[in-house]
Design a protein around this motif. Structure first.
Motif, PDB file in Angstrom:
ATOM      1  N   ILE A  33       0.833  -1.201   0.000  1.00 13.92           N
ATOM      2  CA  ILE A  33       0.000   0.000   0.000  1.00 13.92           C
ATOM      3  C   ILE A  33       0.869   1.254   0.000  1.00 13.92           C
ATOM      4  CG2 ILE A  33      -1.665   1.329   1.364  1.00 13.92           C
ATOM      5  CD1 ILE A  33      -2.753  -1.398   2.348  1.00 13.92           C
ATOM      6  N   ALA A  34       1.964   1.226   0.782  1.00 17.41           N
ATOM      7  CA  ALA A  34       2.863   2.381   0.847  1.00 17.41           C
ATOM      8  C   ALA A  34       3.572   2.612  -0.486  1.00 17.41           C
ATOM      9  CB  ALA A  34       3.888   2.173   1.956  1.00 17.41           C
ATOM     10  N   ASP A  35       3.974   1.523  -1.140  1.00 15.17           N
ATOM     11  CA  ASP A  35       4.714   1.637  -2.398  1.00 15.17           C
ATOM     12  C   ASP A  35       3.818   1.926  -3.592  1.00 15.17           C
ATOM     13  OD1 ASP A  35       6.992   1.045  -0.977  1.00 15.17           O
ATOM     14  OD2 ASP A  35       7.036  -1.073  -1.558  1.00 15.17           O
ATOM     15  N   ARG A  36       2.555   1.472  -3.516  1.00 19.11           N
ATOM     16  CA  ARG A  36       1.649   1.590  -4.664  1.00 19.11           C
ATOM     17  C   ARG A  36       0.302   2.141  -4.175  1.00 19.11           C
ATOM     18  NH1 ARG A  36       4.230  -2.283  -8.309  1.00 19.11           N
ATOM     19  NH2 ARG A  36       5.630  -3.603  -7.094  1.00 19.11           N
ATOM     20  N   PRO A  37       0.239   3.390  -3.779  1.00 16.75           N
ATOM     21  CA  PRO A  37      -0.987   3.943  -3.173  1.00 16.75           C
ATOM     22  C   PRO A  37      -2.190   3.950  -4.107  1.00 16.75           C
ATOM     23  CG  PRO A  37       0.621   5.680  -3.623  1.00 16.75           C
ATOM     24  CD  PRO A  37       1.336   4.383  -3.814  1.00 16.75           C
ATOM     25  N   SER A  38      -1.967   3.933  -5.421  1.00 14.16           N
ATOM     26  CA  SER A  38      -3.091   3.978  -6.360  1.00 14.16           C
ATOM     27  C   SER A  38      -3.594   2.582  -6.746  1.00 14.16           C
ATOM     28  CB  SER A  38      -2.679   4.730  -7.630  1.00 14.16           C
ATOM     29  OG  SER A  38      -1.617   4.060  -8.303  1.00 14.16           O
ATOM     30  N   LEU A  39      -2.927   1.550  -6.256  1.00 13.83           N
ATOM     31  CA  LEU A  39      -3.317   0.188  -6.619  1.00 13.83           C
ATOM     32  C   LEU A  39      -4.627  -0.195  -5.933  1.00 13.83           C
ATOM     33  CD1 LEU A  39      -2.581  -2.498  -8.040  1.00 13.83           C
ATOM     34  CD2 LEU A  39      -1.353  -3.142  -5.951  1.00 13.83           C
ATOM     35  N   GLU A  40      -5.587  -0.670  -6.712  1.00 16.07           N
ATOM     36  CA  GLU A  40      -6.857  -1.142  -6.153  1.00 16.07           C
ATOM     37  C   GLU A  40      -6.657  -2.528  -5.554  1.00 16.07           C
ATOM     38  OE1 GLU A  40     -11.348  -2.498  -7.639  1.00 16.07           O
ATOM     39  OE2 GLU A  40     -10.018  -1.398  -9.005  1.00 16.07           O
ATOM     40  N   ILE A  41      -7.045  -2.694  -4.282  1.00 18.89           N
ATOM     41  CA  ILE A  41      -6.857  -3.980  -3.594  1.00 18.89           C
ATOM     42  C   ILE A  41      -8.196  -4.492  -3.092  1.00 18.89           C
ATOM     43  CG2 ILE A  41      -5.700  -5.201  -1.725  1.00 18.89           C
ATOM     44  CD1 ILE A  41      -3.484  -3.126  -1.813  1.00 18.89           C
ATOM     45  N   ASP A  42      -8.520  -5.700  -3.508  1.00 17.64           N
ATOM     46  CA  ASP A  42      -9.722  -6.398  -3.041  1.00 17.64           C
ATOM     47  C   ASP A  42      -9.274  -7.376  -1.953  1.00 17.64           C
ATOM     48  OD1 ASP A  42     -11.941  -7.974  -2.632  1.00 17.64           O
ATOM     49  OD2 ASP A  42     -12.186  -8.590  -4.720  1.00 17.64           O
ATOM     50  N   ARG A  43      -9.563  -7.045  -0.690  1.00 19.29           N
ATOM     51  CA  ARG A  43      -9.136  -7.865   0.440  1.00 19.29           C
ATOM     52  C   ARG A  43     -10.145  -8.971   0.717  1.00 19.29           C
ATOM     53  NH1 ARG A  43      -7.768  -2.626   1.087  1.00 19.29           N
ATOM     54  NH2 ARG A  43      -5.848  -2.043   2.201  1.00 19.29           N
ATOM     55  N   ARG A  44      -9.659 -10.191   0.873  1.00 20.05           N
ATOM     56  CA  ARG A  44     -10.553 -11.312   1.160  1.00 20.05           C
ATOM     57  C   ARG A  44      -9.955 -12.180   2.263  1.00 20.05           C
ATOM     58  NH1 ARG A  44     -12.604 -13.263  -4.908  1.00 20.05           N
ATOM     59  NH2 ARG A  44     -12.973 -11.125  -5.697  1.00 20.05           N
ATOM     60  N   VAL A  45     -10.642 -12.228   3.392  1.00 21.44           N
ATOM     61  CA  VAL A  45     -10.258 -13.110   4.497  1.00 21.44           C
ATOM     62  C   VAL A  45     -11.297 -14.225   4.550  1.00 21.44           C
ATOM     63  CG1 VAL A  45      -9.970 -13.328   6.985  1.00 21.44           C
ATOM     64  CG2 VAL A  45      -9.097 -11.297   5.793  1.00 21.44           C
ATOM     65  N   ILE A  46     -10.836 -15.455   4.409  1.00 19.64           N
ATOM     66  CA  ILE A  46     -11.754 -16.582   4.250  1.00 19.64           C
ATOM     67  C   ILE A  46     -11.432 -17.667   5.267  1.00 19.64           C
ATOM     68  CG2 ILE A  46     -12.528 -18.401   2.661  1.00 19.64           C
ATOM     69  CD1 ILE A  46     -11.769 -16.432   0.376  1.00 19.64           C
ATOM     70  N   ALA A  47     -12.461 -18.114   5.978  1.00 21.17           N
ATOM     71  CA  ALA A  47     -12.312 -19.240   6.885  1.00 21.17           C
ATOM     72  C   ALA A  47     -12.580 -20.513   6.087  1.00 21.17           C
ATOM     73  CB  ALA A  47     -13.290 -19.119   8.048  1.00 21.17           C
ATOM     74  N   GLY A  48     -11.542 -21.238   5.782  1.00 21.17           N
ATOM     75  CA  GLY A  48     -11.713 -22.439   4.973  1.00 21.17           C
ATOM     76  C   GLY A  48     -10.395 -22.898   4.392  1.00 21.17           C
ATOM     77  N   ASP A  49     -10.463 -23.952   3.615  1.00 17.14           N
ATOM     78  CA  ASP A  49      -9.286 -24.538   2.983  1.00 17.14           C
ATOM     79  C   ASP A  49      -8.626 -23.517   2.060  1.00 17.14           C
ATOM     80  OD1 ASP A  49      -7.460 -25.946   1.464  1.00 17.14           O
ATOM     81  OD2 ASP A  49      -8.754 -27.688   1.184  1.00 17.14           O
ATOM     82  N   PRO A  50      -7.334 -23.180   2.276  1.00 26.28           N
ATOM     83  CA  PRO A  50      -6.663 -22.201   1.418  1.00 26.28           C
ATOM     84  C   PRO A  50      -6.665 -22.580  -0.057  1.00 26.28           C
ATOM     85  CG  PRO A  50      -5.379 -22.586   3.407  1.00 26.28           C
ATOM     86  CD  PRO A  50      -6.474 -23.610   3.404  1.00 26.28           C
ATOM     87  N   VAL A  51      -6.556 -23.872  -0.368  1.00 29.14           N
ATOM     88  CA  VAL A  51      -6.560 -24.297  -1.774  1.00 29.14           C
ATOM     89  C   VAL A  51      -7.889 -23.949  -2.422  1.00 29.14           C
ATOM     90  CG1 VAL A  51      -6.454 -26.268  -3.340  1.00 29.14           C
ATOM     91  CG2 VAL A  51      -4.851 -26.111  -1.429  1.00 29.14           C
ATOM     92  N   ILE A  52      -8.983 -24.239  -1.722  1.00 28.62           N
ATOM     93  CA  ILE A  52     -10.299 -23.930  -2.265  1.00 28.62           C
ATOM     94  C   ILE A  52     -10.489 -22.414  -2.376  1.00 28.62           C
ATOM     95  CG2 ILE A  52     -12.783 -24.064  -1.831  1.00 28.62           C
ATOM     96  CD1 ILE A  52     -12.298 -26.774  -0.516  1.00 28.62           C
ATOM     97  N   ALA A  53     -10.059 -21.672  -1.359  1.00 24.53           N
ATOM     98  CA  ALA A  53     -10.206 -20.217  -1.376  1.00 24.53           C
ATOM     99  C   ALA A  53      -9.448 -19.602  -2.556  1.00 24.53           C
ATOM    100  CB  ALA A  53      -9.700 -19.630  -0.063  1.00 24.53           C
ATOM    101  N   LEU A  54      -8.229 -20.070  -2.794  1.00 22.98           N
ATOM    102  CA  LEU A  54      -7.425 -19.530  -3.888  1.00 22.98           C
ATOM    103  C   LEU A  54      -7.960 -19.973  -5.240  1.00 22.98           C
ATOM    104  CD1 LEU A  54      -3.912 -20.010  -2.286  1.00 22.98           C
ATOM    105  CD2 LEU A  54      -4.993 -17.819  -2.829  1.00 22.98           C
ATOM    106  N   SER A  55      -8.411 -21.211  -5.331  1.00 30.55           N
ATOM    107  CA  SER A  55      -8.982 -21.693  -6.591  1.00 30.55           C
ATOM    108  C   SER A  55     -10.255 -20.928  -6.935  1.00 30.55           C
ATOM    109  CB  SER A  55      -9.268 -23.192  -6.501  1.00 30.55           C
ATOM    110  OG  SER A  55      -8.074 -23.936  -6.348  1.00 30.55           O
ATOM    111  N   ASP A  56     -11.076 -20.628  -5.920  1.00 29.49           N
ATOM    112  CA  ASP A  56     -12.287 -19.839  -6.149  1.00 29.49           C
ATOM    113  C   ASP A  56     -11.931 -18.445  -6.662  1.00 29.49           C
ATOM    114  OD1 ASP A  56     -13.866 -21.935  -5.369  1.00 29.49           O
ATOM    115  OD2 ASP A  56     -14.291 -21.150  -3.357  1.00 29.49           O
ATOM    116  N   ALA A  57     -10.931 -17.825  -6.063  1.00 25.03           N
ATOM    117  CA  ALA A  57     -10.504 -16.494  -6.514  1.00 25.03           C
ATOM    118  C   ALA A  57      -9.954 -16.557  -7.931  1.00 25.03           C
ATOM    119  CB  ALA A  57      -9.459 -15.927  -5.559  1.00 25.03           C
ATOM    120  N   ALA A  58      -9.247 -17.646  -8.248  1.00 20.12           N
ATOM    121  CA  ALA A  58      -8.644 -17.792  -9.574  1.00 20.12           C
ATOM    122  C   ALA A  58      -9.691 -17.930 -10.670  1.00 20.12           C
ATOM    123  CB  ALA A  58      -7.715 -19.005  -9.595  1.00 20.12           C
TER     124      ALA A  58
END
Length: 283
Positions: free
Chosen positions: A218-243
């Motif tokens: 955030i400090a280095d790239r203040p104009s970068l749009e960031i979609d934050r996602r905190v997910i309770a669940g299997d990281p593989v499934i969470a990342l595959s869903d985002a992908a």
């Protein structure tokens, strides 16, 4: 000049997409593109001269087709072609010693059983000394966004930097995913290291991990749009869903043990086994 190496196993499907992906990135980065086709040592060891000759002729034709694909992306792109014989894993490990990025195709995705090419992409990703992009035969032309797994680790920070750089360059949002997955005990609490922790506390802690990991970005790239996602669940499934909605997924490798450089962590291995988008594994 920096160099991107792409494995040319076929000029169709995932192989064609891998060449095009690598050529587009090489053009954007003013890097040299190296097309590498490996004739497996098993063919030569079989002792059939005619079979070996046919394999070599087919390999040259495949490299020529791949060169045409790269030239269509950028006619002025610096491209070299290498025809190698030997173990594909050993050849690409050697190529990765001097490359900035290694790109391979895979037809292993969507939870289907792995083909030989799919298995090879996993092994190449595990052996490489530089980030590896595994490109499935999936059309992501209508997608935007770079998804990245964020876990607060050192290798996770390198994956985040790679993803943020790519998102900023393309003008796309960064989809930052932090997932936690613990075994529930009772009463809405989870067991962790012999302790009982409330779900709300874990969720708050997970948000803190994500924000801390993103602070420098955030400090280095203040104009970068960031979609934050905190997910309770299997990281593989969470990342595959985002992908599934992203143009690219970036994860860090967490291989462990004495042979760590030749291993993938469970999360990176998991997402490569269920590819939903071109996926970068950063060490």
């Amino acid at each position: 000049m920096s160099e991107i190496v792409v494995g040319v196993g076929t000029a169709e499907g995932a192989g064609l997409r891998a060449v095009r992906w690598a050529a587009e990135r090489a053009s954007a980065r003013s890097a040299r593109l190296r097309l590498v086709h490996v004739v497996d040592e098993a063919i030569e060891s079989g002792g059939d001269a005619r079979l070996l000759l046919a394999a070599l002729e087919g390999a040259r034709a495949t490299l020529d087709e791949a060169l045409e694909v790269a030239r269509r992306v950028d006619p002025d792109l610096a491209v070299v072609s290498d025809l190698e014989q030997g173990s594909p894993i050993e050849v690409f490990e050697r190529c990765s010693r001097t490359a900035d990025l290694l790109v391979v195709g895979s037809d292993w995705h969507g939870g289907r059983r792995a083909s030989r090419r799919g298995v090879h992409s996993l092994r190449v990703a595990a052996a490489s000394r530089v980030p590896v992009v595994v490109v499935p035969d999936i059309d992501v032309a209508m997608r935007t966004g770079i998804a990245v797994g964020v876990d607060g680790s050192e290798v996770g920070a390198r994956a985040l930097a790679f993803a943020a750089d790519e998102a900023e360059r393309r003008g796309w949002p960064l989809i930052a995913v932090h997932a936690w997955d613990l075994v529930p005990l009772s009463g809405g609490e989870y067991g962790y290291g012999g302790a009982m922790v409330a779900v709300d506390d874990l969720t708050e802690a997970a948000h803190d991990v994500l924000e801390a990991a993103l602070a420098q970005t955030i400090a280095d790239r203040p104009s970068l749009e960031i979609d934050r996602r905190v997910i309770a669940g299997d990281p593989v499934i969470a990342l595959s869903d985002a992908a599934e909605e992203a143009a690219l997924l970036v994860v860090g490798s967490h291989g462990r043990g004495a042979l760590a450089r030749f291993l993938l962590g469970s999360v990176s291995h998991g997402v490569l086994a269920h590819l939903e988008a071109p996926t970068v594994v950063v060490r």
